[in-house]
Design a protein around this motif. Structure first.
Motif, PDB file in Angstrom:
ATOM      1  N   THR A   1       9.398   1.367  -5.448  1.00 21.67           N
ATOM      2  CA  THR A   1       7.962   1.100  -5.537  1.00 21.67           C
ATOM      3  C   THR A   1       7.655  -0.370  -5.233  1.00 21.67           C
ATOM      4  O   THR A   1       6.519  -0.800  -5.340  1.00 21.67           O
ATOM      5  CB  THR A   1       7.423   1.419  -6.947  1.00 21.67           C
TER       6      THR A   1
ATOM      7  N   SER B   1       7.281  -3.766  -2.840  1.00 24.69           N
ATOM      8  CA  SER B   1       7.010  -4.110  -1.446  1.00 24.69           C
ATOM      9  C   SER B   1       8.228  -4.861  -0.914  1.00 24.69           C
ATOM     10  O   SER B   1       9.108  -5.271  -1.669  1.00 24.69           O
ATOM     11  CB  SER B   1       5.760  -4.965  -1.352  1.00 24.69           C
TER      12      SER B   1
ATOM     13  N   SER C   1       2.107 -10.975  -0.462  1.00 23.24           N
ATOM     14  CA  SER C   1       3.032  -9.886  -0.776  1.00 23.24           C
ATOM     15  C   SER C   1       2.441  -8.995  -1.863  1.00 23.24           C
ATOM     16  O   SER C   1       1.931  -9.483  -2.867  1.00 23.24           O
ATOM     17  CB  SER C   1       4.357 -10.490  -1.248  1.00 23.24           C
ATOM     18  N   GLY C   2       2.482  -7.698  -1.643  1.00 17.52           N
ATOM     19  CA  GLY C   2       1.985  -6.770  -2.646  1.00 17.52           C
ATOM     20  C   GLY C   2       0.493  -6.530  -2.592  1.00 17.52           C
ATOM     21  O   GLY C   2      -0.078  -5.878  -3.464  1.00 17.52           O
TER      22      GLY C   2
ATOM     23  N   SER D   1       1.189  -2.736   3.682  1.00 15.83           N
ATOM     24  CA  SER D   1       1.995  -1.591   4.112  1.00 15.83           C
ATOM     25  C   SER D   1       1.317  -0.281   3.748  1.00 15.83           C
ATOM     26  O   SER D   1       1.401   0.709   4.479  1.00 15.83           O
ATOM     27  CB  SER D   1       3.383  -1.651   3.479  1.00 15.83           C
ATOM     28  N   THR D   2       0.665  -0.275   2.602  1.00 18.23           N
ATOM     29  CA  THR D   2      -0.047   0.935   2.188  1.00 18.23           C
ATOM     30  C   THR D   2      -1.135   1.290   3.195  1.00 18.23           C
ATOM     31  O   THR D   2      -1.283   2.451   3.592  1.00 18.23           O
ATOM     32  CB  THR D   2      -0.649   0.717   0.790  1.00 18.23           C
TER      33      THR D   2
ATOM     34  N   GLN E   1       8.953  -2.405   8.354  1.00 15.94           N
ATOM     35  CA  GLN E   1       9.661  -3.595   7.869  1.00 15.94           C
ATOM     36  C   GLN E   1      11.165  -3.374   7.998  1.00 15.94           C
ATOM     37  O   GLN E   1      11.871  -4.204   8.520  1.00 15.94           O
ATOM     38  CB  GLN E   1       9.291  -3.848   6.397  1.00 15.94           C
TER      39      GLN E   1
HETATM   40  N1  LIG Z   1       5.342   4.640  -4.636  1.00 14.44           N
HETATM   41  C1  LIG Z   1       4.843   3.596  -5.318  1.00 14.44           C
HETATM   42  N2  LIG Z   1       4.698   3.664  -6.672  1.00 14.44           N
HETATM   43  C2  LIG Z   1       4.207   2.616  -7.371  1.00 14.44           C
HETATM   44  N3  LIG Z   1       3.804   1.468  -6.831  1.00 14.44           N
HETATM   45  C3  LIG Z   1       3.906   1.331  -5.492  1.00 14.44           C
HETATM   46  C4  LIG Z   1       4.441   2.375  -4.667  1.00 14.44           C
HETATM   47  N4  LIG Z   1       4.441   1.941  -3.389  1.00 14.44           N
HETATM   48  C5  LIG Z   1       3.927   0.691  -3.412  1.00 14.44           C
HETATM   49  N5  LIG Z   1       3.591   0.308  -4.676  1.00 14.44           N
HETATM   50  C6  LIG Z   1       2.981  -0.965  -5.096  1.00 14.44           C
HETATM   51  O1  LIG Z   1       1.829  -1.139  -4.304  1.00 14.44           O
HETATM   52  C7  LIG Z   1       1.625  -2.522  -4.040  1.00 14.44           C
HETATM   53  C8  LIG Z   1       1.360  -2.727  -2.559  1.00 14.44           C
HETATM   54  O2  LIG Z   1       2.535  -2.468  -1.828  1.00 14.44           O
HETATM   55  P1  LIG Z   1       2.617  -2.749  -0.273  1.00 14.44           P
HETATM   56  O3  LIG Z   1       3.977  -2.337   0.170  1.00 14.44           O
HETATM   57  O4  LIG Z   1       1.462  -2.114   0.415  1.00 14.44           O
HETATM   58  O5  LIG Z   1       2.470  -4.349  -0.223  1.00 14.44           O
HETATM   59  P2  LIG Z   1       2.537  -5.313   1.033  1.00 14.44           P
HETATM   60  O6  LIG Z   1       1.228  -6.002   1.126  1.00 14.44           O
HETATM   61  O7  LIG Z   1       3.004  -4.583   2.228  1.00 14.44           O
HETATM   62  O8  LIG Z   1       3.665  -6.362   0.537  1.00 14.44           O
HETATM   63  P3  LIG Z   1       4.827  -7.118   1.370  1.00 14.44           P
HETATM   64  O9  LIG Z   1       4.156  -8.175   2.143  1.00 14.44           O
HETATM   65  O10 LIG Z   1       5.736  -7.681   0.317  1.00 14.44           O
HETATM   66  O11 LIG Z   1       5.481  -6.078   2.221  1.00 14.44           O
HETATM   67  C9  LIG Z   1       2.841  -3.249  -4.579  1.00 14.44           C
HETATM   68  O12 LIG Z   1       2.473  -3.865  -5.793  1.00 14.44           O
HETATM   69  C10 LIG Z   1       3.859  -2.172  -4.829  1.00 14.44           C
HETATM   70  O13 LIG Z   1       4.645  -2.515  -5.947  1.00 14.44           O
END
Ligand SMILES: Nc1ncnc2c1ncn2[C@@H]1O[C@H](COP(=O)(O)OP(=O)(O)OP(=O)(O)O)[C@@H](O)[C@H]1O
Ligand SMILES: Nc1ncnc2c1ncn2[C@@H]1O[C@H](COP(=O)(O)OP(=O)(O)OP(=O)(O)O)[C@@H](O)[C@H]1O
Ligand SMILES: [Mg+2]
Ligand SMILES: [Mg+2]
Lengths: 225, 223, 350, 225, 350
Positions: free
Chosen positions: C132, C134, E33-34, E38-39, E83
């Motif tokens: 979970t 990133s 980050s976070g 990616s979501t 990534q």
């Molecule tokens: N399956 C999941 N269950 C719980 N939390 C999740 C899940 N997938 C992602 N998250 C949480 O959602 C948030 C966003 O994640 P995401 O991967 O979209 O971030 P990001 O902007 O791409 O970060 P990075 O730059 O580090 O890749 C993070 O806090 C992550 O911990």
């Protein structure tokens, strides 16, 4: 439908044999799978063949071979006799039959899961100071959980259905060593027993359904956590 | 405890129950299976006292291996080989079997009934004609099943078994006893069993009229 | 840490043939993609076995092909941070972090969970499962996990590529601190010159599976100054600053340097690129650069098409980078006096 | 040791039944495993139970149930009769017995491998324009190769040993439907046949050894490539 | 490309709640980050399903929670670079590259294998299996695979973090070229301002799962100029140069700019950081900076603790960055004349 006391005993015995056999076989199967998945030694193929033998041979033949081994004239049988342990014609024999016949299934499942583990994780663990045994317990065991679950439910189900080897080394003694499949067979081979046979089949199915559900629930639960 | 050939299951169960009622304090453990398996078990040290077999071969095997008490060997009951099959069929002689498509017999190597059937074929000289039509079942009960389900036209079974048939099949023909050795059920005490008085008592009980009545009820012959 | 490695390893078409002797607490390995950096790391950790050769760490033989010695990876106490984080998927972040910690003899533990969690900003993730996280979060946890094993040597294979700039420069000084305070030597793999300059005392330069040189990152940086977009990085240790006209005046080398106020009002280490120093023959009356320092030219060196100028500003040493033409025009010769103009914004706290 | 012609026929028949059963079961097993691993639908647990039934029940009972289904009075049997297809007492029945009894093993192995596939790969494939079927063929199939190999060698071995269900629906007709285990059983149950029984056991073991070696070689080969 | 997205998605403790309308060929997504970058990418590709909302791409509905529309990922023709590279482990590099290519209708194919292989320098790896590639090699192959699918939209989730600087800046112009010539719009995820500035026309800024702004990367860069270590990046289109005193003189805005000779003697796009421009009130007689341009101040803007100065140098626009104090001292006001000093080495070819 009313079950006779010996039928109830058969159900309970089968459940007991299944559980005990699974408990006995799990650590052995895990070890065997580990040897086959990660071990690098001569005679590995031979070992693999040995583990798979009970699958290839008809269970009845396995039963005969076990009888030769464990009987009073068999090598192991004489040893056990000296220790005062009786195997033949006891429920322990049914456990042994189940373990031997189901072992290949268990090993195969666990091994498959082990082979899917990312080697980087093992390497990371090693570089963090975990020795081989430590890694087995803290990395390989939990990461082959799916395989262990799948393998043991497979194994349990197989043990519920084990007939050929059991009837030979445990005998078919109602109330003592008659497991569910033996009872089903007995009923099914007389025209008047068909109804009871089907009812016992249903019990057997329910039992394995319960194990299957348990297996799924655990997997689901762990996934969710 | 008793090791009992599968085809004697119902009758021996009834007899032993009866004996237990008569003789308080005595209880039997019974083990059912194919004669060969039972003999092998005894050979491997299974704690068995009395062995009821479906043919002589395995009793002699045990005696030869000095695992059974030769003196105690005796015949327990007799049976008849019959042909069971579809109610419409008419079988008047062994020769009539040649016209059929499928015939189930016990596997002659392992099932005594099959052995008797093969002997009958040979004696009637039709063994070559029927060879390709034979389905070898692993026991008499399986022959019965085939006949009952109509999968075969005829099956060689014992009369005792044939009595259990439902309406889908019935006895078509009783194989004359001169075509094969008489169907006998021997019994023998094992070495361990020969030392137990209860076992001897049970054998004595089996010779009683009461016991014979039970056997007759199940379709066995007792002479 | 003293490392003596002599090893050959064939991998597919790729042939590694290395002889490397280094001692120091902060070793860098520099080289282009595919030059064998990760392979070297695997050999050290014991995850790959050399075809032949020997590896000695601090006089202790880790591997000797002829003597048949091959210390098990878990006995080497060499922790790793992989390019791909390799977190245990079945353990929470906390348990991942503590994995090596718990396996380290209590007497050897030097770093505590809370400390690491704070610096890496992973305190909030403790209960989460790795899948979970990133990308950036995962790599920070992996880093923390290795540090917490208090290893004798920490191998880091491009650990920072997944982090954002901010975080990267907050982790670097911590890593250095860890290495200094607890005497955990590390080997830092990167193909970034800037990171190398910031992290390592000595750099082994790899090229196609062979060692081409071992040098200080300064030397490497000077050598590659011309090619590198970042230029040569001057590292300045600055004292406690005072406010001055909306800027911060840090004491340095007897005088002071004016930095933008967002530099943070504490003492610390700062970087200044050689590209950010402009040299003037005379004092310019009005210039946007806030720092104008009179300096003596100590030496000149050539790298690529650039000229490096080593300056002595009242005892503080700086390297500036100019084109040959400017060197001529400004008549820069060792011993000459010159003005160095530096913008207040050119400094960056590490 | 000299084998009788019917023994040779039994060996050949067993090999044929094993191969044909494996070929028949593989696509079905793959599909079933895919449904269970990736499918999201109601009744999944029920389906899983159904696939596992033949494992839980003694093979003899399975054979009995198959006889009821495929026999001349059975629902399917009558249908096949109309089409002029005879199953009972032919080698096809032995194939069906093997397929049904070994199916759970095959499905379990393949499914386990499928569940180990990195979902990112499936996602990448989808984003590159591969539809579900395409992904099955180009991503899931090759990546569950280990499971398919393990499952099919398991299945083949199981089919070599299949006795209980086969003897009921294929009958035991020497030279026609008598497979190795049936022949072994026949010999083993008469006092004089023990030697031949053991020799045939050895053949059976050799056969499954061959399959096992084939399996290992293919895996090794692919790994090396 | 026109994107209308309105979506909510809960993931563990993290709540994404986005409303995003952008049109353009080069969209950036920026955020720490976070923050949910990616979501967002997963929602667009159809790999995650929004809890509610709708997604429209070029007027075509990809998802509509109320209408129950959810176009399958493989029908969206939206390619991704993850990534983690996610190469098919059972296929050779060549087959990986061709995976999307073969699934793209022949009429829609716009990019050929040889072209991609050359630019990404992966021609030699064609026969290798992914597990034998180094980290950098893998990511290049993953990039090539996505490009070769000739997608309607290319989603790139920090595709460059694993590449070395050199390679990174050689891929960026290619990506831009691809996007322009073949009209493949892309969405580029990064938390690097520099990459964002180089890659995107418009940037959606995310913060804790919510959109905080959509702006041009210029605006974003100016806004964050003060915080960013790279400053504001001036992008200059320079013509064919001539040699001059060991340097290269590029025509620009009616005059010329002198660059180091290693800049490469062709026309092209160059970057120049706002930090690399020093402003002087008067013409300094001798200065190491090779370019001294008289400029008119067009405007001043504040960001953080810095002042951005927009300069007009005979028609060429440059942004310089100075501290407020310097602005006062140099008396910089719109319309005023000032000298901009820029070193020959400050330019970087993209
Ligand atoms: N399956 C999941 N269950 C719980 N939390 C999740 C899940 N997938 C992602 N998250 C949480 O959602 C948030 C966003 O994640 P995401 O991967 O979209 O971030 P990001 O902007 O791409 O970060 P990075 O730059 O580090 O890749 C993070 O806090 C992550 O911990
Ligand atoms: N198992 C293998 N089989 C064949 N070739 C391999 C194998 N492992 C690595 N290689 C090759 O060895 C070379 C060195 O790989 P390595 O991972 O050490 O490079 P690196 O310097 O770490 O690169 P990067 O900076 O991209 O991570 C590469 O050309 C790679 O393709
Ligand atoms: Mg590497
Ligand atoms: Mg991300």
């Amino acid at each position: 439908m009313q079950f006779a006391p010996t039928d109830i005993q058969a159900i309970l015995l089968s459940a007991r044999v299944g559980v005990v056999a699974t408990l006995v076989a799990l650590p052995l199967g895990f070890l065997a799978a580990w040897l086959l998945a990660f071990g690098r030694f001569k005679g590995k193929l031979l070992l693999e063949l040995l583990f798979n033998l009970p699958l290839t041979l008809p269970p009845v033949v396995v039963g005969y071979l076990l009888l030769l081994l464990l009987g009073s004239q068999g090598a192991l049988g004489r040893l056990l006799d000296l220790l005062g342990i009786k195997i033949i014609f006891t429920w322990k024999a049914a456990v042994i039959a189940s373990v031997v016949v189901g072992f290949p299934l268990l090993v195969r499942s666990i091994r498959l899961a082990m082979e899917g583990i990312d080697l980087h994780l093992v390497q990371a663990a090693r570089s963090l100071g975990a020795g081989p045994l430590d890694i087995i317990l803290t990395v390989i065991l939990p990461l082959s959980r799916r395989g262990i679950m799948a393998g043991s439910s497979l194994f349990f189900a197989r043990s519920l259905g084990e007939f050929g080897a059991t009837i030979i080394i445990a005998g078919n003694m109602p109330g003592v060593t008659q497991t569910l499949p033996l009872a089903i067979y007995d009923y099914a081979s007389s025209p008047s027993g068909e109804g009871t046979a089907l009812a016992l089949c249903a019990v057997s199915i329910l039992l394995s359904l319960a194990v299957l559900m348990l297996h799924e629930t655990i997997l689901q639960h762990k996934k969710g956590a | 405890s008793l090791s009992v050939a599968a085809s004697l299951r119902e009758s021996v169960t009834e007899l032993s129950d009866l004996f237990q009622k008569r003789t308080p304090g005595v209880s039997f453990k019974k083990n059912f299976g194919a004669s060969g398996a039972l003999a092998k078990q005894i050979e491997s040290g299974a704690p068995v006292d009395l062995f009821f077999a479906a043919n002589n071969e395995w009793v002699e095997y045990l005696i030869k291996k000095k695992l059974a008490d030769e003196k105690s060997a005796g015949l327990f009951a007799y049976n008849q080989l019959v042909v069971a099959g579809k109610p419409g069929l008419k079988i008047a002689s062994m020769q009539d079997l040649v016209k059929l498509n499928r015939i189930a017999i016990g596997s002659p190597k392992s099932v005594p009934a099959g052995e008797y059937a093969m002997a009958a074929f040979k004696k009637s000289g039709i063994d070559k004609q029927v060879e390709k039509k034979l389905v070898l079942a692993k026991d008499v009960r399986e022959c019965l099943l085939y006949a009952d389900r109509g999968e075969v036209d005829a099956a060689f079974v014992y009369k005792t078994d044939a009595l259990l048939l439902s309406k889908h099949a019935k006895i078509l023909y009783v194989v004359p006893e001169n075509l094969h050795d008489r169907v006998t059920y021997p019994m023998v005490l094992t070495v361990a069993g020969s030392k137990k008085p209860e076992a001897a008592a049970f054998i004595k009980f089996l010779a009683s009229a009461e016991a014979k009545a039970v056997l007759t009820k199940h379709g066995f012959e007792v002479r | 840490m003293e490392l003596q490695l002599q090893a050959a390893k064939q991998q597919g078409n790729f042939q590694l043939e290395l002889e490397l002797k280094v001692s120091g607490e902060r070793i860098g390995v520099f080289g282009p993609s595919g030059s064998g950096k990760s392979t070297l790391v695997n050999l050290l950790a014991g995850l790959a076995r050399p075809d032949r050769g020997s590896i000695l760490l601090d006089g202790k033989t880790l591997f000797d092909g002829t003597a048949g010695v091959n210390v098990a990876p878990d006995q080497r106490r060499i922790a790793m941070v992989f390019q791909q984080h390799a977190l245990f998927p079945h353990l929470t972040v906390r348990k991942n972090l503590l994995y090596g910690y718990q396996r380290c003899p209590a007497t050897e533990r030097r770093i505590e969970l809370a400390e690491v969690a704070e610096v890496l900003e992973i305190g909030d993730l403790m209960g989460q499962m790795p899948d979970t996280l990133s990308g950036g979060q995962s790599q920070r946890v992996a880093l923390g996990r290795a540090i917490l094993a208090s290893p004798r040597l920490l191998l880091m294979d491009e650990p920072l590529s997944a982090l954002d700039d901010d975080l990267r420069y907050r982790i670097i000084p911590y890593l250095k601190l860890v290495s200094e305070r607890f005497k955990i030597p590390f080997m830092f793999i990167s193909h970034s010159l800037v990171e190398m300059r910031l992290m390592a005392d000595q750099v082994a330069v790899l090229e196609k599976g062979a060692l081409t040189a071992v040098m200080t990152p300064e030397e490497l940086a000077r050598q590659r100054m011309g090619q590198s977009p970042a230029g040569y990085i001057n590292l300045l240790e600055l004292g406690v600053p005072q406010e001055k006209q909306g800027l911060l005046a840090y004491p340095w080398a007897g005088g002071e340097l004016l930095l933008s106020s967002n530099a943070g009002a504490e003492r610390g280490m700062f970087e200044l690129s050689s590209k950010d120093i402009i040299l003037c023959k005379r004092h310019p009356d009005a210039i946007s650069a806030r720092n104008l320092l009179p300096c003596t030219v100590r030496s000149l060196f050539e790298t690529g098409s650039k000229i490096g100028v080593e300056l002595d500003c009242k005892g503080g040493i700086l390297v500036a980078e100019i084109v040959p033409d400017a060197a001529r025009e400004l008549d820069i010769t060792p011993g000459g006096i010159i003005w160095a103009a530096i913008k207040a914004s050119a400094f960056r706290r590490l």
